[in-house]
Design a protein around this motif. Structure first.
Motif, PDB file in Angstrom:
ATOM      1  N   ARG A  34       0.838  -1.206   0.000  1.00  0.00           N
ATOM      2  CA  ARG A  34       0.000   0.000   0.000  1.00  0.00           C
ATOM      3  C   ARG A  34       0.871   1.252   0.000  1.00  0.00           C
ATOM      4  O   ARG A  34       0.557   2.239  -0.671  1.00  0.00           O
ATOM      5  N   GLY A  35       1.957   1.208   0.759  1.00  0.00           N
ATOM      6  CA  GLY A  35       2.866   2.350   0.786  1.00  0.00           C
ATOM      7  C   GLY A  35       3.498   2.600  -0.573  1.00  0.00           C
ATOM      8  O   GLY A  35       3.598   3.744  -1.026  1.00  0.00           O
ATOM      9  N   TRP A  36       3.932   1.521  -1.243  1.00  0.00           N
ATOM     10  CA  TRP A  36       4.528   1.681  -2.574  1.00  0.00           C
ATOM     11  C   TRP A  36       3.485   2.147  -3.582  1.00  0.00           C
ATOM     12  O   TRP A  36       3.793   2.904  -4.501  1.00  0.00           O
ATOM     13  N   SER A  37       2.233   1.697  -3.416  1.00  0.00           N
ATOM     14  CA  SER A  37       1.170   2.143  -4.304  1.00  0.00           C
ATOM     15  C   SER A  37       0.934   3.644  -4.135  1.00  0.00           C
ATOM     16  O   SER A  37       0.756   4.372  -5.123  1.00  0.00           O
ATOM     17  N   SER A  38       0.939   4.103  -2.882  1.00  0.00           N
ATOM     18  CA  SER A  38       0.799   5.541  -2.627  1.00  0.00           C
ATOM     19  C   SER A  38       1.978   6.312  -3.202  1.00  0.00           C
ATOM     20  O   SER A  38       1.812   7.395  -3.771  1.00  0.00           O
ATOM     21  N   MET A  39       3.190   5.742  -3.067  1.00  0.00           N
ATOM     22  CA  MET A  39       4.380   6.393  -3.603  1.00  0.00           C
ATOM     23  C   MET A  39       4.290   6.500  -5.119  1.00  0.00           C
ATOM     24  O   MET A  39       4.688   7.512  -5.710  1.00  0.00           O
ATOM     25  N   THR A  40       3.736   5.478  -5.775  1.00  0.00           N
ATOM     26  CA  THR A  40       3.557   5.524  -7.234  1.00  0.00           C
ATOM     27  C   THR A  40       2.655   6.688  -7.619  1.00  0.00           C
ATOM     28  O   THR A  40       2.952   7.437  -8.558  1.00  0.00           O
ATOM     29  N   ARG A  44       3.763   9.954  -9.804  1.00  0.00           N
ATOM     30  CA  ARG A  44       3.062  10.347 -11.030  1.00  0.00           C
ATOM     31  C   ARG A  44       2.587  11.790 -10.933  1.00  0.00           C
ATOM     32  O   ARG A  44       2.620  12.543 -11.903  1.00  0.00           O
ATOM     33  N   GLY A  45       2.135  12.164  -9.737  1.00  0.00           N
ATOM     34  CA  GLY A  45       1.624  13.521  -9.532  1.00  0.00           C
ATOM     35  C   GLY A  45       2.696  14.598  -9.679  1.00  0.00           C
ATOM     36  O   GLY A  45       2.410  15.707 -10.124  1.00  0.00           O
ATOM     37  N   VAL A  46       3.930  14.274  -9.304  1.00  0.00           N
ATOM     38  CA  VAL A  46       5.003  15.263  -9.406  1.00  0.00           C
ATOM     39  C   VAL A  46       5.812  15.087 -10.694  1.00  0.00           C
ATOM     40  O   VAL A  46       6.843  15.718 -10.857  1.00  0.00           O
ATOM     41  N   HIS A  47       5.334  14.219 -11.578  1.00  0.00           N
ATOM     42  CA  HIS A  47       5.976  13.978 -12.875  1.00  0.00           C
ATOM     43  C   HIS A  47       7.425  13.536 -12.717  1.00  0.00           C
ATOM     44  O   HIS A  47       8.340  14.082 -13.337  1.00  0.00           O
ATOM     45  N   ALA A  48       7.620  12.527 -11.857  1.00  0.00           N
ATOM     46  CA  ALA A  48       8.952  11.966 -11.623  1.00  0.00           C
ATOM     47  C   ALA A  48       9.399  11.182 -12.859  1.00  0.00           C
ATOM     48  O   ALA A  48       8.587  10.858 -13.734  1.00  0.00           O
ATOM     49  N   PRO A  49      10.686  10.860 -12.945  1.00  0.00           N
ATOM     50  CA  PRO A  49      11.174  10.055 -14.079  1.00  0.00           C
ATOM     51  C   PRO A  49      10.446   8.709 -14.169  1.00  0.00           C
ATOM     52  O   PRO A  49      10.062   8.131 -13.152  1.00  0.00           O
ATOM     53  N   VAL A  50      10.271   8.237 -15.376  1.00  0.00           N
ATOM     54  CA  VAL A  50       9.516   7.006 -15.625  1.00  0.00           C
ATOM     55  C   VAL A  50      10.130   5.820 -14.891  1.00  0.00           C
ATOM     56  O   VAL A  50       9.409   4.955 -14.379  1.00  0.00           O
ATOM     57  N   ALA A  51      11.447   5.771 -14.809  1.00  0.00           N
ATOM     58  CA  ALA A  51      12.100   4.647 -14.132  1.00  0.00           C
ATOM     59  C   ALA A  51      11.705   4.589 -12.657  1.00  0.00           C
ATOM     60  O   ALA A  51      11.485   3.497 -12.108  1.00  0.00           O
ATOM     61  N   MET A  52      11.604   5.732 -12.005  1.00  0.00           N
ATOM     62  CA  MET A  52      11.199   5.758 -10.596  1.00  0.00           C
ATOM     63  C   MET A  52       9.757   5.306 -10.439  1.00  0.00           C
ATOM     64  O   MET A  52       9.429   4.553  -9.519  1.00  0.00           O
ATOM     65  N   ILE A  53       8.894   5.770 -11.315  1.00  0.00           N
ATOM     66  CA  ILE A  53       7.481   5.379 -11.262  1.00  0.00           C
ATOM     67  C   ILE A  53       7.348   3.873 -11.499  1.00  0.00           C
ATOM     68  O   ILE A  53       6.610   3.182 -10.793  1.00  0.00           O
ATOM     69  N   HIS A  54       8.088   3.362 -12.472  1.00  0.00           N
ATOM     70  CA  HIS A  54       8.038   1.933 -12.785  1.00  0.00           C
ATOM     71  C   HIS A  54       8.519   1.103 -11.593  1.00  0.00           C
ATOM     72  O   HIS A  54       7.925   0.076 -11.261  1.00  0.00           O
ATOM     73  N   TYR A  55       9.598   1.529 -10.940  1.00  0.00           N
ATOM     74  CA  TYR A  55      10.123   0.804  -9.786  1.00  0.00           C
ATOM     75  C   TYR A  55       9.097   0.771  -8.655  1.00  0.00           C
ATOM     76  O   TYR A  55       8.837  -0.287  -8.079  1.00  0.00           O
ATOM     77  N   ALA A  56       8.491   1.907  -8.337  1.00  0.00           N
ATOM     78  CA  ALA A  56       7.495   1.964  -7.268  1.00  0.00           C
ATOM     79  C   ALA A  56       6.270   1.129  -7.617  1.00  0.00           C
ATOM     80  O   ALA A  56       5.727   0.427  -6.767  1.00  0.00           O
ATOM     81  N   ASP A  57       5.859   1.175  -8.873  1.00  0.00           N
ATOM     82  CA  ASP A  57       4.706   0.388  -9.311  1.00  0.00           C
ATOM     83  C   ASP A  57       5.010  -1.108  -9.224  1.00  0.00           C
ATOM     84  O   ASP A  57       4.176  -1.896  -8.782  1.00  0.00           O
ATOM     85  N   ARG A  58       6.203  -1.503  -9.614  1.00  0.00           N
ATOM     86  CA  ARG A  58       6.599  -2.910  -9.548  1.00  0.00           C
ATOM     87  C   ARG A  58       6.647  -3.389  -8.102  1.00  0.00           C
ATOM     88  O   ARG A  58       6.244  -4.509  -7.794  1.00  0.00           O
ATOM     89  N   ARG A  59       7.129  -2.533  -7.187  1.00  0.00           N
ATOM     90  CA  ARG A  59       7.190  -2.919  -5.773  1.00  0.00           C
ATOM     91  C   ARG A  59       5.797  -3.009  -5.150  1.00  0.00           C
ATOM     92  O   ARG A  59       5.617  -3.692  -4.144  1.00  0.00           O
TER      93      ARG A  59
END
Length: 87
Positions: A34-40, A44-59
């Motif tokens: 749930r924490g990683w889902s919130s981090m994703t 996304r909201g702050v337009h972070a790099p795609v690699a960071m979003i992908h890592y958080a989504d995968r976790r």
């Protein structure tokens, strides 16, 4: 108390926090997901790099835990105690 003591204190607190987060994730995987889902969503909201979003989504996705002790390292082997490949 000089500035080097403050830096040491901040580093020590950061290490304790990192260890606490690690073990909380190991002991409570559902809360960790749930924490990683919130981090994703935040990334996304702050337009972070795609690699960071992908890592958080995968976790945030549940993993296949078919091996010994919940890991997947020996999923294709006999994992009963004392029956490992090197015994």
């Amino acid at each position: 108390m000089g500035p080097h003591h403050i830096i040491q204190t901040v580093l020590a607190c950061a290490m304790v926090l990192a260890c606490g987060l690690y073990w909380a994730g190991r002991l409570f995987p559902a809360a960790s997901r749930r924490g990683w889902s919130s981090m994703t969503a935040i990334l996304r909201g702050v337009h972070a790099p795609v690699a960071m979003i992908h890592y958080a989504d995968r976790r945030s996705q549940p993993r296949n835990r078919t091996g010994c002790g919940g890991c997947s390292g020996c999923a294709d082997r006999n994992c009963t105690p004392g029956a490992g490949p090197d015994r």
